[in-house]
Design an enzyme around this catalytic site. Structure first.
Site, PDB file in Angstrom:
ATOM      1  CB  CYS A 176      -1.555   6.907   2.053  1.00  0.00           C
ATOM      2  SG  CYS A 176      -2.463   5.701   3.040  1.00  0.00           S
ATOM      3  CD  GLU A 183      -1.692   2.365   1.585  1.00  0.00           C
ATOM      4  OE1 GLU A 183      -1.593   3.229   0.691  1.00  0.00           O
ATOM      5  OE2 GLU A 183      -1.488   2.592   2.782  1.00  0.00           O
TER       6      GLU A 183
END
Length: 772
Positions: free
Chosen positions: A568, A534
């Protein structure tokens, strides 16, 4: 801010009241009222009031505390007593956060409490003025009768009703009392309409007196029944606020969020921060094969708000220690892989319980080590607990479905999952415990062994988490704590032939490097490595022309500047549709000006420092680029000491600008325009990333369009775009945002196992035992 209003109210002899809406503001509202009343000539003014809501379970005690204060300070008070208009809101918020509802669950309880509180106020009329605000005839009549029996002076009690609502009731009250205060909304049309709609919903609800009398025609005796006798009133039953004990078969619940309306929660944080600060000189060794190991290479961790303050010291592994950890994991793997899923899941449940016991101390550590705000740090710990509870149950679910294959006479087919082997968990600093714990938990519960490498910017958080996994009773070699420097040692870990899978969360550059390194098979390596990565996002929120800016502006601020934009999932672009650009920018800018910036350990500060000097310098370089590509609409001031970056709003940005394309990972927000909603979606999609996105719109057509066309892994409609919850919003994206299935979702564990099919011929000498 209230003083000038209060002084004007005194001058013109007006009734001024501080409203009480959401429960979470109750304590601070009462504190502000008491502080206001202590100002000079305001002390004796009887018509400076505060609202109390009888549907709140705590309201009776709040009233007693207020009256005790009034007597001690010899300051008269005024209370506007209401039932409360946000019952649905309070119950929904409580359920979403895992809290007990602060409101009574049955209206009869609220009505009974209203009368009890009114009786208390009237009995203390020498120190207080009661404003009875209700359209319920029973409640109004009860207050009138109590006031008469107690011989309450006329100026100590009044009735208030909404202008335009329940005219017959209003006229009856005026006739019987001779005086009535009417109130109504004042200001812009749309918020006023929203206010009136709430009142209409409140007064036409199934249990409303007005609806029951004028629409449903209930008999007078029923309507005027004593609420303490209604429905055989007994204490309500509720789901407990805390997560049930993690028994194997119990359902999954998210760990409750921190409820900062509770004094005990607010008090816990300063105490925990002081405790962790005292441990700033602590040293943490490696953990290999359940043995502590020292090395000559040491890293120090510092407080980003005060780089002179040491948070702790952690030993670092080199290639030799990586080899030892891989060897220990290889020895432990056969037995751990064969351990029943129930036992592996039980280990995760023990980790969850240990995290609960240390939740405030570990949250305080995150505040000091990476600069998270109180609620952000607590949320990181609750997510870690959720990962353990959820993945433990998911492993049991996978184990239960292992034999779901079609079998024929003479043939037995089985399907099950086998652990891949040894996993390297490479964790980020921005969610130093939650993401670390989630990746480690998934690796372990599926029967793999772990080499855990925390970020070099949060090594103490990693060390404390490693200690918890050790305390949970994992066998030797199953979990190994090997913090190490990136570059050569990090590459050595990823490339090691004994590693079977890598679970990584971090930057695109590092993720791409891991993928390249693992694509090359080393000598003696008989497997292809699985990479779960990720990596990042350049996330957009679309604000439609008809969006409710009262909702959109706060949500954009939280999404963009929560934890300084170091997520993020954070919003880094806002795309405003049509003619609403100037209005939205004005509202957003004014709201941004109100945000305080300073050390995260002080809850007055909405934003804190970024994680280190390198991050600060990178973000500041983008701020300078923003001056070239767009227009700086607002830039905050920041403290001189520490790694602070100004909150920056940049206007007139296009999809070609680097500010709109590159991940900044800091508090820099680009504002863009689009003529149509379709154009806005196209601009939102015009990046290499596909992680999160959001839309604020009242149009069902446009919301449906966004669900179809907005190319992100997590799309949020009319809400913030950060804070995904395990089991509710499984998290993860695609394109350059990562590879792999969603964390906290039903497919995540499948990445850590190999599916196996076993087919057996059961025919023996013409006889099949299953044929009868």
């Amino acid at each position: 801010r209230l003083l000038p209003l209060a002084e004007e109210a005194v001058r013109i002899e007006a009734f001024m009241c501080i409203e009480m809406e959401q429960h979470r503001f109750k304590d601070i509202t009462l504190a502000v009222y008491r502080r206001l009343k202590q100002n000079g000539h305001l002390k004796k003014y009887p018509y400076l009031g505060v609202v109390l809501q009888s549907y709140l379970k705590e309201s009776g005690q709040d009233l007693e505390d207020l009256l005790a204060w009034a007597r001690t300070e010899n300051i008269p008070v005024s209370v506007r007593l209401v039932k409360g208009a946000y019952w649905e809101y309070e119950t929904v918020v409580a359920a979403a956060n895992g809290w007990s509802a602060p409101v009574f669950m049955r209206k009869a309880e609220t009505d009974a409490n209203f009368e009890a509180m009114a009786a208390t106020l009237l009995a203390n009329h020498e120190m207080c003025h009661l404003a009875c605000a209700s359209h319920n005839i029973r409640s109004i009549a009860a207050v009138q009768e109590m006031a008469a029996s107690l011989k309450v002076p006329e100026e100590r009690c009044e009735f208030q009703m909404l202008y335009g609502m329940a005219g017959p009731v209003r006229r009856a009250v005026l006739q019987s009392t001779g005086r009535l205060r009417l109130y109504g909304p004042y200001g812009p049309l749309l918020p006023g309409m929203g206010y009136l709609v709430r009142r209409l919903l409140e007064n036409t609800s199934n249990q409303s007196f007005l609806r029951q009398r004028f629409s449903e025609g209930l008999e007078t005796e029923q309507l005027l029944e004593n609420p303490t006798k209604a429905d055989g009133l007994t204490p309500e039953e509720e789901k407990p606020a805390t997560t049930p004990s993690p028994a194997v078969l119990s359902p999954f619940y998210n760990e409750p969020a921190a409820d900062f309306s509770r004094k005990e929660v607010r008090d816990a944080f300063p105490k925990a921060i002081a405790t962790m600060r005292q441990q700033g000189s602590s040293h943490y060794p490696l953990l290999i094969d359940n043995k502590e190991m020292e090395t000559s290479d040491i890293i120090q961790s510092f407080n980003p708000a005060d780089p002179q303050e040491t948070v702790g010291r952690v030993a670092l592994a080199g290639p030799a220690e990586i080899d030892q950890a891989v060897a220990a994991a290889a020895r432990a793997l056969p037995k751990w892989r064969a351990t029943p899923a129930e036992e592996r899941a039980a280990c995760l449940f023990r980790v969850a319980e240990l995290l609960r016991k240390e939740i405030y101390e570990l949250a305080a550590l995150e505040i000091l080590e990476v600069g998270k705000q109180w609620h952000e740090a607590h949320g990181d710990l609750t997510e870690a607990i959720d990962f353990c509870e959820y993945y433990g149950r998911e492993m049991l679910r996978l184990e239960a479905k292992s034999s779901a294959l079609l079998s024929m006479p003479g043939e037995a087919n089985r399907y099950f999952y086998r652990a891949k082997g040894i996993g390297a968990v490479i964790a980020p600093w921005n969610f130093p415990i939650a993401i670390s714990c989630g990746m480690c938990a998934a690796t372990l519960v599926t029967g793999n062994c772990v080499l855990y490498k925390p970020s070099g910017l949060s090594p103490v958080c990693g060390a404390r988490l490693a200690g918890i996994f050790r305390e949970a009773g994992l066998p030797a070699g199953v979990f190994n704590f090997v913090p190490c420097r990136g570059g050569e040692v990090g590459d050595y870990l990823v490339s090691h032939p004994g590693i079977h899978l890598i679970a990584f969360t971090g930057s695109v550059e590092t993720g791409e490097r891991i993928i390249r390194l693992t694509s090359e098979r080393a000598a003696g390596q008989h497997h292809l490595k699985k990479v779960i990565a990720e990596m990042g996002g350049k996330n957009a929120i679309i604000v439609d022309e008809d969006a409710d800016l009262d909702e959109a502006v706060p949500a954009v601020l939280r999404s963009a500047f929560g934890f300084q934009g170091q997520k993020c999932s954070a919003c880094s672009r806002v795309i405003i549709v049509g003619s609403g650009y100037d209005r939205f920018v004005e509202r957003l800018t004014e709201a941004a000006r109100s945000l305080s910036i300073g050390p995260a350990e002080n809850p007055a500060h909405v934003m804190g420092p970024v994680v280190d000097r390198q991050a600060r310098d990178k973000i500041l370089s983008y701020v300078e680029l923003a001056r070239e590509e767009g227009e700086i609409l607002y830039q905050s001031t920041v403290p001189e000491d520490g790694w602070y970056v100004p909150l920056t709003l940049v206007g007139n940005i296009t999809v070609q600008d680097r500010i709109a394309r590159e991940e900044i990972f800091g508090p820099v927000l680009a504002l863009m325009q689009a003529q149509t909603f379709t154009e806005a979606v196209a601009k939102a999609n015009a990046t290499a990333f596909g992680l999160t996105g959001g839309v604020f719109s009242r149009s069902p057509v446009n919301l449906a369009l966004a669900a179809r066309e907005f190319r992100v892994g997590n799309l949020y409609l009319n809400r913030v775009i950060t804070g995904a919850l395990v089991g509710r919003q499984p998290f993860g994206g695609f394109k350059m945002s990562g590879i792999g299935s969603k964390a906290g979702g039903p497919d995540y564990l499948l990445q850590f196992v190999d599916p196996v099919t076993v087919s057996e011929n059961t025919m023996r000498r013409g006889f099949a035992p299953e044929v009868k």
